[in-house]
Enzyme design. Structure first.
Site, PDB file in Angstrom:
ATOM      1  N   ASP A  44      58.498  55.635  49.039  1.00  0.00           N
ATOM      2  CA  ASP A  44      59.737  56.190  48.703  1.00  0.00           C
ATOM      3  C   ASP A  44      60.457  54.602  48.296  1.00  0.00           C
ATOM      4  O   ASP A  44      60.048  53.886  49.155  1.00  0.00           O
ATOM      5  CB  ASP A  44      60.650  56.712  50.051  1.00  0.00           C
ATOM      6  CG  ASP A  44      61.708  56.996  49.097  1.00  0.00           C
ATOM      7  OD1 ASP A  44      62.172  56.926  48.564  1.00  0.00           O
ATOM      8  OD2 ASP A  44      62.283  57.678  49.718  1.00  0.00           O
ATOM      9  N   ASP A  45      60.115  54.720  46.561  1.00  0.00           N
ATOM     10  CA  ASP A  45      60.931  52.997  46.481  1.00  0.00           C
ATOM     11  C   ASP A  45      60.269  52.248  46.800  1.00  0.00           C
ATOM     12  O   ASP A  45      60.252  50.852  46.416  1.00  0.00           O
ATOM     13  CB  ASP A  45      62.217  52.676  47.569  1.00  0.00           C
ATOM     14  CG  ASP A  45      63.452  53.561  47.288  1.00  0.00           C
ATOM     15  OD1 ASP A  45      63.415  54.027  47.222  1.00  0.00           O
ATOM     16  OD2 ASP A  45      64.787  53.260  47.592  1.00  0.00           O
ATOM     17  N   CYS A  84      64.904  58.886  43.820  1.00  0.00           N
ATOM     18  CA  CYS A  84      64.272  60.438  44.590  1.00  0.00           C
ATOM     19  C   CYS A  84      64.493  61.809  44.019  1.00  0.00           C
ATOM     20  O   CYS A  84      63.258  62.398  43.782  1.00  0.00           O
ATOM     21  CB  CYS A  84      65.001  60.506  46.244  1.00  0.00           C
ATOM     22  SG  CYS A  84      64.913  58.631  46.845  1.00  0.00           S
ATOM     23  N   ARG A  88      61.218  63.733  42.471  1.00  0.00           N
ATOM     24  CA  ARG A  88      60.665  64.553  43.068  1.00  0.00           C
ATOM     25  C   ARG A  88      60.572  65.955  42.522  1.00  0.00           C
ATOM     26  O   ARG A  88      59.206  66.891  42.748  1.00  0.00           O
ATOM     27  CB  ARG A  88      61.296  64.586  44.922  1.00  0.00           C
ATOM     28  CG  ARG A  88      60.399  63.572  45.653  1.00  0.00           C
ATOM     29  CD  ARG A  88      61.671  63.137  46.946  1.00  0.00           C
ATOM     30  NE  ARG A  88      61.318  61.951  46.981  1.00  0.00           N
ATOM     31  CZ  ARG A  88      60.528  60.750  47.841  1.00  0.00           C
ATOM     32  NH1 ARG A  88      59.929  62.155  48.644  1.00  0.00           N
ATOM     33  NH2 ARG A  88      60.810  59.708  48.002  1.00  0.00           N
ATOM     34  N   LYS A 141      58.717  63.105  53.440  1.00  0.00           N
ATOM     35  CA  LYS A 141      60.060  63.629  53.075  1.00  0.00           C
ATOM     36  C   LYS A 141      60.171  64.314  51.870  1.00  0.00           C
ATOM     37  O   LYS A 141      59.594  64.357  50.956  1.00  0.00           O
ATOM     38  CB  LYS A 141      60.483  62.206  52.323  1.00  0.00           C
ATOM     39  CG  LYS A 141      61.762  62.296  51.470  1.00  0.00           C
ATOM     40  CD  LYS A 141      62.444  60.824  50.863  1.00  0.00           C
ATOM     41  CE  LYS A 141      63.974  60.770  50.101  1.00  0.00           C
ATOM     42  NZ  LYS A 141      63.702  59.371  49.646  1.00  0.00           N
ATOM     43  N   HIS A 143      63.405  66.195  50.360  1.00  0.00           N
ATOM     44  CA  HIS A 143      64.925  66.005  49.385  1.00  0.00           C
ATOM     45  C   HIS A 143      64.745  66.833  48.152  1.00  0.00           C
ATOM     46  O   HIS A 143      65.130  66.184  46.748  1.00  0.00           O
ATOM     47  CB  HIS A 143      64.792  64.314  48.963  1.00  0.00           C
ATOM     48  CG  HIS A 143      65.533  63.770  48.640  1.00  0.00           C
ATOM     49  ND1 HIS A 143      66.231  62.698  48.938  1.00  0.00           N
ATOM     50  CD2 HIS A 143      67.392  64.326  49.476  1.00  0.00           C
ATOM     51  CE1 HIS A 143      67.672  62.086  48.133  1.00  0.00           C
ATOM     52  NE2 HIS A 143      67.982  63.049  49.332  1.00  0.00           N
ATOM     53  N   SER A 166      66.453  61.431  52.592  1.00  0.00           N
ATOM     54  CA  SER A 166      66.157  60.295  52.727  1.00  0.00           C
ATOM     55  C   SER A 166      66.732  59.866  54.011  1.00  0.00           C
ATOM     56  O   SER A 166      67.437  59.860  54.991  1.00  0.00           O
ATOM     57  CB  SER A 166      67.272  59.163  52.387  1.00  0.00           C
ATOM     58  OG  SER A 166      66.577  60.144  50.762  1.00  0.00           O
ATOM     59  N   HIS A 246      61.674  53.076  51.466  1.00  0.00           N
ATOM     60  CA  HIS A 246      63.555  53.217  51.458  1.00  0.00           C
ATOM     61  C   HIS A 246      63.930  52.562  52.894  1.00  0.00           C
ATOM     62  O   HIS A 246      63.473  52.720  53.987  1.00  0.00           O
ATOM     63  CB  HIS A 246      63.244  54.766  51.548  1.00  0.00           C
ATOM     64  CG  HIS A 246      64.692  54.842  51.054  1.00  0.00           C
ATOM     65  ND1 HIS A 246      66.503  54.475  51.636  1.00  0.00           N
ATOM     66  CD2 HIS A 246      66.212  55.611  49.840  1.00  0.00           C
ATOM     67  CE1 HIS A 246      66.681  54.998  51.210  1.00  0.00           C
ATOM     68  NE2 HIS A 246      66.778  55.635  49.740  1.00  0.00           N
ATOM     69  N   ASP A 298      57.951  57.206  44.315  1.00  0.00           N
ATOM     70  CA  ASP A 298      58.296  58.075  43.776  1.00  0.00           C
ATOM     71  C   ASP A 298      59.960  57.795  42.909  1.00  0.00           C
ATOM     72  O   ASP A 298      60.394  57.916  41.834  1.00  0.00           O
ATOM     73  CB  ASP A 298      59.595  58.518  44.525  1.00  0.00           C
ATOM     74  CG  ASP A 298      60.880  57.878  45.144  1.00  0.00           C
ATOM     75  OD1 ASP A 298      60.893  56.631  45.079  1.00  0.00           O
ATOM     76  OD2 ASP A 298      61.954  58.112  45.815  1.00  0.00           O
ATOM     77  N   ASN A 299      59.505  55.854  42.777  1.00  0.00           N
ATOM     78  CA  ASN A 299      61.318  55.263  41.676  1.00  0.00           C
ATOM     79  C   ASN A 299      60.667  53.868  42.141  1.00  0.00           C
ATOM     80  O   ASN A 299      60.005  53.227  43.336  1.00  0.00           O
ATOM     81  CB  ASN A 299      62.365  55.869  41.992  1.00  0.00           C
ATOM     82  CG  ASN A 299      62.920  55.885  42.789  1.00  0.00           C
ATOM     83  OD1 ASN A 299      63.415  56.702  43.843  1.00  0.00           O
ATOM     84  ND2 ASN A 299      63.032  55.022  44.810  1.00  0.00           N
ATOM     85  N   LYS A 319      65.254  50.752  40.946  1.00  0.00           N
ATOM     86  CA  LYS A 319      65.371  52.171  41.183  1.00  0.00           C
ATOM     87  C   LYS A 319      66.628  52.416  40.420  1.00  0.00           C
ATOM     88  O   LYS A 319      68.119  51.199  40.438  1.00  0.00           O
ATOM     89  CB  LYS A 319      65.754  51.574  42.610  1.00  0.00           C
ATOM     90  CG  LYS A 319      65.875  53.111  43.648  1.00  0.00           C
ATOM     91  CD  LYS A 319      66.497  53.063  44.767  1.00  0.00           C
ATOM     92  CE  LYS A 319      66.805  54.959  44.919  1.00  0.00           C
ATOM     93  NZ  LYS A 319      66.764  54.956  47.301  1.00  0.00           N
TER      94      LYS A 319
HETATM   95 MG    MG Z   1      63.083  56.538  46.465  1.00  0.00          MG
END
Ligand code: MG
Length: 488
Positions: A44-45, A84, A88, A141, A143, A166, A246, A298-299, A319
């Site tokens: 994540d991130d 996010c 996803r 996660k 989300h 998150s 994240h 994811d980003n 992001k």
């Molecule tokens: Mg993310």
């Protein structure tokens, strides 16, 4: 798989089955063996420049480096959105989030007060594979909606263990420094642990609140290892979506102050350890040659969190934004003995995983809907080129940019989340603002020659812009309005 097969056969023989029945059982086992296992590890991130193998000078990632050397390192791999929830939704459905109502211009992602989620009308990778005999597990996660019928167990996963959104949500009133950014990067981990009242779910039940995030990466790893062992008779699909890196950052005791890159480096090095545990388990269980493992994020990195956010390396942006740093991710595929080893520079996206997994497993891709993903198995196996020539860069519900081949046109630009400055020098100078700027003549970059998107070449290539405009028009004509899930 051979060892498993002999155990199954021995078991069947002990029940005194006839020769013919033995053959049927053997065929079934062979059929099972022809269906590879799939594991998707989704950070994540995490930024494009945050792994050793992708050029970070002080984050040590020996397991991911090894995974890339033994498999494939992808340098032009994208996600479906720069944030996010929509990202996803894109991965799990093989479709742009605009088609499922999972992106919004008003709310970027789902929040604890949201009532929407991934609609039941959407088919996830898990649901499709399950219908073809796969065992499925989601860890980490989610989300995509934290209430039924939006949970993983409502969407084709046999089990779920994780924080459903998150890790910076459910903020406890009165905690922190009064400033959103400094609260997350200045407080000690012990204080932050009590400041975010996020739950951990086991299937659809809360089993812990607040989640002790200091051990979350370790516990997700233990769950993944246990699932590999319990589902080893295969085939299986595991979706392991880490909550980290994240913000707020957490790490377990064993990873405190191990990285030259500080707290953020510690967090990534624990995720790297986690990858190592998974590969090791596959090898020990004799599953490595029948399991495709994919690692990506994811980003892009969240720049406003200073040293607690990662880096997109030489890519511009972060992001939330539609410059490369927001949506191009450090991606590795691993499948010993099957993948053609090396660096892959062809374009692909997370939405391509769905059709690719379907093809590799003999699963029927549903034919009642539009897919935005392509089967990239020829690239994995070294038998052909990528069928993908176009990538759409959505921000919310709008197409901000399109890449076609070498060229990327920005129709709209806007700064990534929260950041107002710190862009590389561009030629000609370009101010990126926190509100959208619509460009009458799009900005145009050759992202193979100029991956940092510094040199606008729009004036030299009006024919390329005309061609990309046509792609945009055709794409928009095929988008139907659906109920928005993030605004409910
Ligand atoms: Mg993310």
């Amino acid at each position: 798989m051979k060892a498993n097969k002999s155990i199954v056969m021995a078991g069947l023989l002990s029940f005194g089955l006839s020769g013919q029945q033995d053959m049927i059982a053997a065929e079934t086992e062979d059929e099972k063996a022809s269906k590879p296992n799939f594991i998707v590890i989704f950070a994540d991130d995490l930024g494009y420049g945050d792994l050793g193998i992708f050029g970070h000078p002080t984050i040590n990632t020996p397991n991911l480096d090894r995974m890339a050397f033994e498999g494939q390192k992808w340098t032009n791999f994208y996600v479906a959105a720069p944030v996010c929830t929509p990202s996803r939704a894109g991965l799990l459905t093989g479709r742009l989030p605009i088609r499922s109502g999972m992106c919004s211009d008003k709310r970027r992602v789902l929040f604890p007060d949201s009532n929407g989620g991934l609609p039941q009308s959407e088919i996830t990778i898990a649901r499709a594979l399950k219908e073809n005999g796969y065992q499925t597990a989601a860890i980490g996660k989610w989300h995509l909606g934290h209430k039924s019928p939006f949970l993983p167990t409502d969407h084709g996963f046999d089990s779920y263990f994780g924080i459903p959104y998150s890790n910076d949500m459910d903020r406890v009133p009165g905690t922190g420094t009064g400033n959103y950014i400094t609260s997350q990067i200045k407080l000690a981990e012990e204080e932050n642990f009590h400041a975010y009242n996020v739950p951990i779910l086991r299937n659809d039940k809360i089993i812990e609140r607040p989640a002790d995030q200091r051990t979350i990466t370790k516990r997700y790893t233990e769950e993944a290892v246990a699932k590999i062992k319990s589902m080893k008779d295969g085939p299986f699909f595991i979706y392991l979506a880490h909550n980290l890196p994240h913000i707020p950052l957490f790490r377990s005791e064993e990873f405190k102050d191990v990285s030259l890159a500080g707290f953020y480096g510690d967090v990534i090095e624990e995720i790297d350890w986690s990858v190592g545990q998974i590969l090791k388990t596959l090898e020990e269980e004799g599953l490595d040659e029948n399991t495709l493992v994919v690692f990506t994020s994811d980003n892009g990195p969240w720049h406003i969190f200073e040293t607690h956010g990662g880096t997109a390396g030489l890519l511009r942006g972060a992001k939330g934004g539609t410059f490369e740093g927001g949506m191009r991710e450090p991606t590795i595929f691993w499948w010993p003995g099957k993948l053609k080893q090396g660096v892959v520079m062809d374009m692909a996206t997370t939405m391509d995983l769905f059709p690719t997994f379907c093809n590799l497993s003999g699963t029927k891709l549903p034919d009642d809907r539009i897919y935005d993903g392509y089967d990239i198995s020829p690239l994995l196996l070294g038998t052909g080129k990528s069928p993908r020539d176009v990538v759409f860069y959505y921000r919310g519900q709008q197409v901000y940019a399109i890449r076609k081949g070498d060229y990327k046109a920005h129709f709209i630009t806007q700064n990534e989340y929260g950041s107002q400055t710190a862009h590389p020098i561009t030629n000609p100078p370009l101010e990126i603002t926190n509100t959208p700027t619509v460009h009458e003549t799009p900005l145009l970059y050759n992202v193979n020659i100029d991956p940092s998107e510094k040199f606008n070449i729009a004036e030299e290539h009006p024919e390329v812009i005309a061609e990309i405009r046509k792609v945009l028009e055709e794409h928009l004509a095929g988008i139907e309005e659906v109920e928005n899930q993030l605004e409910k």
